[in-house]
Write a protein that holds these residues in place. Structure first.
Motif, PDB file in Angstrom:
ATOM      1  N   PRO A 129      58.421  13.012  22.888  1.00  0.00           N
ATOM      2  CA  PRO A 129      59.714  12.619  22.298  1.00  0.00           C
ATOM      3  C   PRO A 129      60.877  13.255  23.034  1.00  0.00           C
ATOM      4  O   PRO A 129      60.785  14.393  23.503  1.00  0.00           O
ATOM      5  CB  PRO A 129      59.602  13.138  20.860  1.00  0.00           C
ATOM      6  N   ASN A 130      61.958  12.519  23.148  1.00  0.00           N
ATOM      7  CA  ASN A 130      63.128  12.991  23.888  1.00  0.00           C
ATOM      8  C   ASN A 130      63.734  14.230  23.240  1.00  0.00           C
ATOM      9  O   ASN A 130      64.219  14.182  22.118  1.00  0.00           O
ATOM     10  CB  ASN A 130      64.187  11.888  23.961  1.00  0.00           C
ATOM     11  N   THR A 131      63.668  15.315  23.925  1.00  0.00           N
ATOM     12  CA  THR A 131      64.328  16.557  23.516  1.00  0.00           C
ATOM     13  C   THR A 131      64.861  17.230  24.784  1.00  0.00           C
ATOM     14  O   THR A 131      64.415  16.917  25.894  1.00  0.00           O
ATOM     15  CB  THR A 131      63.347  17.532  22.815  1.00  0.00           C
ATOM     16  N   PRO A 132      65.772  18.182  24.654  1.00  0.00           N
ATOM     17  CA  PRO A 132      66.282  18.874  25.847  1.00  0.00           C
ATOM     18  C   PRO A 132      65.187  19.607  26.617  1.00  0.00           C
ATOM     19  O   PRO A 132      65.353  19.899  27.802  1.00  0.00           O
ATOM     20  CB  PRO A 132      67.299  19.859  25.264  1.00  0.00           C
ATOM     21  N   ALA A 133      64.050  19.892  25.957  1.00  0.00           N
ATOM     22  CA  ALA A 133      62.996  20.665  26.622  1.00  0.00           C
ATOM     23  C   ALA A 133      62.123  19.828  27.542  1.00  0.00           C
ATOM     24  O   ALA A 133      61.289  20.357  28.265  1.00  0.00           O
ATOM     25  CB  ALA A 133      62.108  21.342  25.569  1.00  0.00           C
ATOM     26  N   VAL A 134      62.277  18.501  27.528  1.00  0.00           N
ATOM     27  CA  VAL A 134      61.443  17.645  28.367  1.00  0.00           C
ATOM     28  C   VAL A 134      62.001  17.652  29.790  1.00  0.00           C
ATOM     29  O   VAL A 134      62.867  16.865  30.149  1.00  0.00           O
ATOM     30  CB  VAL A 134      61.378  16.209  27.811  1.00  0.00           C
ATOM     31  N   THR A 135      61.488  18.558  30.590  1.00  0.00           N
ATOM     32  CA  THR A 135      61.903  18.692  31.982  1.00  0.00           C
ATOM     33  C   THR A 135      60.764  18.242  32.885  1.00  0.00           C
ATOM     34  O   THR A 135      59.677  17.894  32.425  1.00  0.00           O
ATOM     35  CB  THR A 135      62.255  20.154  32.294  1.00  0.00           C
ATOM     36  N   ALA A 136      61.018  18.259  34.189  1.00  0.00           N
ATOM     37  CA  ALA A 136      59.980  17.884  35.150  1.00  0.00           C
ATOM     38  C   ALA A 136      58.782  18.818  35.039  1.00  0.00           C
ATOM     39  O   ALA A 136      57.633  18.388  35.175  1.00  0.00           O
ATOM     40  CB  ALA A 136      60.562  17.918  36.570  1.00  0.00           C
ATOM     41  N   ASP A 137      59.037  20.109  34.775  1.00  0.00           N
ATOM     42  CA  ASP A 137      57.937  21.065  34.636  1.00  0.00           C
ATOM     43  C   ASP A 137      57.092  20.747  33.400  1.00  0.00           C
ATOM     44  O   ASP A 137      55.856  20.858  33.434  1.00  0.00           O
ATOM     45  CB  ASP A 137      58.484  22.487  34.537  1.00  0.00           C
ATOM     46  N   VAL A 138      57.758  20.357  32.315  1.00  0.00           N
ATOM     47  CA  VAL A 138      57.025  20.003  31.096  1.00  0.00           C
ATOM     48  C   VAL A 138      56.150  18.780  31.341  1.00  0.00           C
ATOM     49  O   VAL A 138      54.977  18.736  30.942  1.00  0.00           O
ATOM     50  CB  VAL A 138      58.011  19.743  29.936  1.00  0.00           C
ATOM     51  N   LEU A 139      56.690  17.778  32.008  1.00  0.00           N
ATOM     52  CA  LEU A 139      55.923  16.572  32.310  1.00  0.00           C
ATOM     53  C   LEU A 139      54.725  16.895  33.194  1.00  0.00           C
ATOM     54  O   LEU A 139      53.622  16.374  32.985  1.00  0.00           O
ATOM     55  CB  LEU A 139      56.821  15.531  32.985  1.00  0.00           C
ATOM     56  N   ALA A 140      54.925  17.761  34.187  1.00  0.00           N
ATOM     57  CA  ALA A 140      53.834  18.139  35.080  1.00  0.00           C
ATOM     58  C   ALA A 140      52.749  18.900  34.329  1.00  0.00           C
ATOM     59  O   ALA A 140      51.547  18.703  34.569  1.00  0.00           O
ATOM     60  CB  ALA A 140      54.368  18.982  36.236  1.00  0.00           C
ATOM     61  N   THR A 141      53.162  19.760  33.409  1.00  0.00           N
ATOM     62  CA  THR A 141      52.186  20.515  32.607  1.00  0.00           C
ATOM     63  C   THR A 141      51.359  19.584  31.734  1.00  0.00           C
ATOM     64  O   THR A 141      50.132  19.738  31.616  1.00  0.00           O
ATOM     65  CB  THR A 141      52.913  21.549  31.733  1.00  0.00           C
ATOM     66  N   GLU A 142      52.007  18.607  31.105  1.00  0.00           N
ATOM     67  CA  GLU A 142      51.290  17.661  30.249  1.00  0.00           C
ATOM     68  C   GLU A 142      50.332  16.794  31.063  1.00  0.00           C
ATOM     69  O   GLU A 142      49.236  16.470  30.604  1.00  0.00           O
ATOM     70  CB  GLU A 142      52.288  16.782  29.494  1.00  0.00           C
ATOM     71  N   GLU A 143      50.737  16.425  32.270  1.00  0.00           N
ATOM     72  CA  GLU A 143      49.838  15.638  33.116  1.00  0.00           C
ATOM     73  C   GLU A 143      48.610  16.452  33.494  1.00  0.00           C
ATOM     74  O   GLU A 143      47.493  15.924  33.539  1.00  0.00           O
ATOM     75  CB  GLU A 143      50.566  15.172  34.376  1.00  0.00           C
ATOM     76  N   GLN A 144      48.794  17.734  33.741  1.00  0.00           N
ATOM     77  CA  GLN A 144      47.659  18.595  34.071  1.00  0.00           C
ATOM     78  C   GLN A 144      46.706  18.715  32.880  1.00  0.00           C
ATOM     79  O   GLN A 144      45.484  18.755  33.057  1.00  0.00           O
ATOM     80  CB  GLN A 144      48.154  19.979  34.507  1.00  0.00           C
ATOM     81  N   ARG A 145      47.251  18.752  31.663  1.00  0.00           N
ATOM     82  CA  ARG A 145      46.403  18.790  30.476  1.00  0.00           C
ATOM     83  C   ARG A 145      45.573  17.516  30.371  1.00  0.00           C
ATOM     84  O   ARG A 145      44.394  17.560  30.003  1.00  0.00           O
ATOM     85  CB  ARG A 145      47.256  18.966  29.219  1.00  0.00           C
ATOM     86  N   LEU A 146      46.185  16.378  30.691  1.00  0.00           N
ATOM     87  CA  LEU A 146      45.434  15.119  30.681  1.00  0.00           C
ATOM     88  C   LEU A 146      44.324  15.140  31.729  1.00  0.00           C
ATOM     89  O   LEU A 146      43.197  14.701  31.463  1.00  0.00           O
ATOM     90  CB  LEU A 146      46.373  13.948  30.947  1.00  0.00           C
ATOM     91  N   CYS A 147      44.642  15.648  32.912  1.00  0.00           N
ATOM     92  CA  CYS A 147      43.630  15.730  33.975  1.00  0.00           C
ATOM     93  C   CYS A 147      42.455  16.594  33.546  1.00  0.00           C
ATOM     94  O   CYS A 147      41.288  16.252  33.802  1.00  0.00           O
ATOM     95  CB  CYS A 147      44.254  16.300  35.251  1.00  0.00           C
ATOM     96  N   SER A 148      42.735  17.705  32.882  1.00  0.00           N
ATOM     97  CA  SER A 148      41.668  18.592  32.422  1.00  0.00           C
ATOM     98  C   SER A 148      40.789  17.911  31.383  1.00  0.00           C
ATOM     99  O   SER A 148      39.558  18.041  31.405  1.00  0.00           O
ATOM    100  CB  SER A 148      42.275  19.878  31.835  1.00  0.00           C
ATOM    101  N   LEU A 149      41.420  17.167  30.468  1.00  0.00           N
ATOM    102  CA  LEU A 149      40.662  16.426  29.460  1.00  0.00           C
ATOM    103  C   LEU A 149      39.774  15.379  30.120  1.00  0.00           C
ATOM    104  O   LEU A 149      38.589  15.235  29.766  1.00  0.00           O
ATOM    105  CB  LEU A 149      41.628  15.757  28.482  1.00  0.00           C
ATOM    106  N   VAL A 150      40.318  14.663  31.081  1.00  0.00           N
ATOM    107  CA  VAL A 150      39.550  13.629  31.774  1.00  0.00           C
ATOM    108  C   VAL A 150      38.354  14.227  32.500  1.00  0.00           C
ATOM    109  O   VAL A 150      37.227  13.722  32.387  1.00  0.00           O
ATOM    110  CB  VAL A 150      40.458  12.871  32.771  1.00  0.00           C
ATOM    111  N   GLU A 151      38.563  15.289  33.231  1.00  0.00           N
ATOM    112  CA  GLU A 151      37.473  15.880  34.000  1.00  0.00           C
ATOM    113  C   GLU A 151      36.381  16.428  33.097  1.00  0.00           C
ATOM    114  O   GLU A 151      35.203  16.382  33.438  1.00  0.00           O
ATOM    115  CB  GLU A 151      38.011  16.980  34.926  1.00  0.00           C
ATOM    116  N   ARG A 152      36.781  16.937  31.933  1.00  0.00           N
ATOM    117  CA  ARG A 152      35.772  17.461  31.003  1.00  0.00           C
ATOM    118  C   ARG A 152      34.941  16.337  30.404  1.00  0.00           C
ATOM    119  O   ARG A 152      33.709  16.405  30.364  1.00  0.00           O
ATOM    120  CB  ARG A 152      36.458  18.268  29.893  1.00  0.00           C
ATOM    121  N   LEU A 153      35.611  15.277  29.930  1.00  0.00           N
ATOM    122  CA  LEU A 153      34.885  14.181  29.285  1.00  0.00           C
ATOM    123  C   LEU A 153      34.149  13.300  30.282  1.00  0.00           C
ATOM    124  O   LEU A 153      33.132  12.693  29.953  1.00  0.00           O
ATOM    125  CB  LEU A 153      35.846  13.325  28.467  1.00  0.00           C
TER     126      LEU A 153
END
Length: 306
Positions: A39-63
């Motif tokens: 959701p759009n908040t001031p905290a959604v920066t490029a670093d936040v997006l990159a961190t969330e993408e890494q979390r998705l990658c970790s989930l994918v590799e595990r499953l």
């Protein structure tokens, strides 16, 4: 290559959704596009997006290797889309961008007696999409071995049949086509049977197709009983109104562990919704103010364009 669009959050239920999508991707085969919205908040920066993408990658590799053999896991191609905003805002543009053949998402029941359908709910999101939506309940699910397609074949648009035929490779299982009718509609049995037979003839499906004409006043309850008798593990529906779609995902059915809440439900895209409102149970009928309201798309399709 087919494309599965899978919107995910970081809940436990999301793992079951992705695990099911993985199995479909191997069988079809298909590329998996993972979509996560912040959701759009001031905290959604490029670093936040990159961190969330890494979390998705970790989930994918595990499953990828927990649920599949190593050979199958390596065959799946993934791409990641982490975007600011809500799922209601981003899902439809992303489905168009990646030319999604199917959207796979989790089941989120709603209390239809006390709240309108949320914008992030499967019933609301399915209205926005031109491709089918597969709603997967929580829990480990095997791919379907028996499929039930319940619809009003007397008014079903032929494009529904073509879109369902395109998914035959993903669900190569025997299919039961069932048309329910009320006792008052007994004089219409012959045209209903003809419409059912016509739909079966047009449907391109590798596995055997069986036709059923069933008398039952309550369509949803009848579909539940029919699916239970057939031991179906996939229900396909082609709703003709916003209320009819929303009623499948109401909490009253979840609390009673209705059969259709225990198996994946494939929603074919809406064409020609009508504005009628329907209650899903007696409890909902006592709260008419809570019935699903017609969406903008629903109203659009009721306009007699010349």
């Amino acid at each position: 290559m087919k494309t599965l669009l899978v919107p995910l959050d970081h809940t436990a239920a999301a793992e079951h959704t992705l695990a099911y999508a993985n199995k479909l991707a191997v069988r079809w085969p298909a590329e998996v596009v993972l979509l996560h919205c912040i959701p759009n908040t001031p905290a959604v920066t490029a670093d936040v997006l990159a961190t969330e993408e890494q979390r998705l990658c970790s989930l994918v590799e595990r499953l990828r290797y927990q649920q599949l053999t190593r050979q199958d896991g390596r065959r799946i191609r993934y791409s990641y889309r982490v975007l600011p905003g809500t799922l209601a805002d981003q899902l439809q543009p992303e489905a168009v961008r990646c030319a999604a053949d199917l959207v796979v998402m989790g089941l989120e029941p709603i209390d239809c007696c006390h709240q309108p359908t949320p914008a992030t709910h499967a019933a609301a999101l399915a209205e926005l999409l031109a491709c089918p939506v597969l709603v997967v309940p929580a829990g480990r699910r095997s791919l379907p071995r028996r499929v039930v397609f319940s619809a009003d074949f007397g008014v079903l648009d032929k494009s529904f049949i073509h879109r369902l035929s395109a998914l035959a490779g993903a669900f190569p299982a025997p299919m039961e086509l069932v048309q329910f009718y009320a006792p008052l509609d007994r004089p219409q049995r012959r045209p209903l049977k003809q419409a059912l037979h016509s739909a079966a003839a047009q449907l391109v499906w590798a596995a055997p197709i069986t036709e059923h004409l069933v008398e039952d006043e309550a369509r949803l309850e009848g579909a539940d009983e029919f699916c239970a008798r057939q031991h179906a593990d996939l229900l396909i529906i082609a709703p003709t109104s916003a209320g009819q779609l929303a009623q499948y995902f109401a909490t009253c059915h979840t609390k009673t562990r209705a059969y259709h809440t225990q198996i994946p439900v494939l929603v074919l895209p809406a064409i020609g919704y009508h504005a009628g409102q329907e209650s899903c149970c007696e409890r909902c009928a006592q709260h008419p103010e809570s019935l699903a309201v017609s969406s903008v798309r629903s109203v659009y399709h009721t306009i007699p364009w010349v």
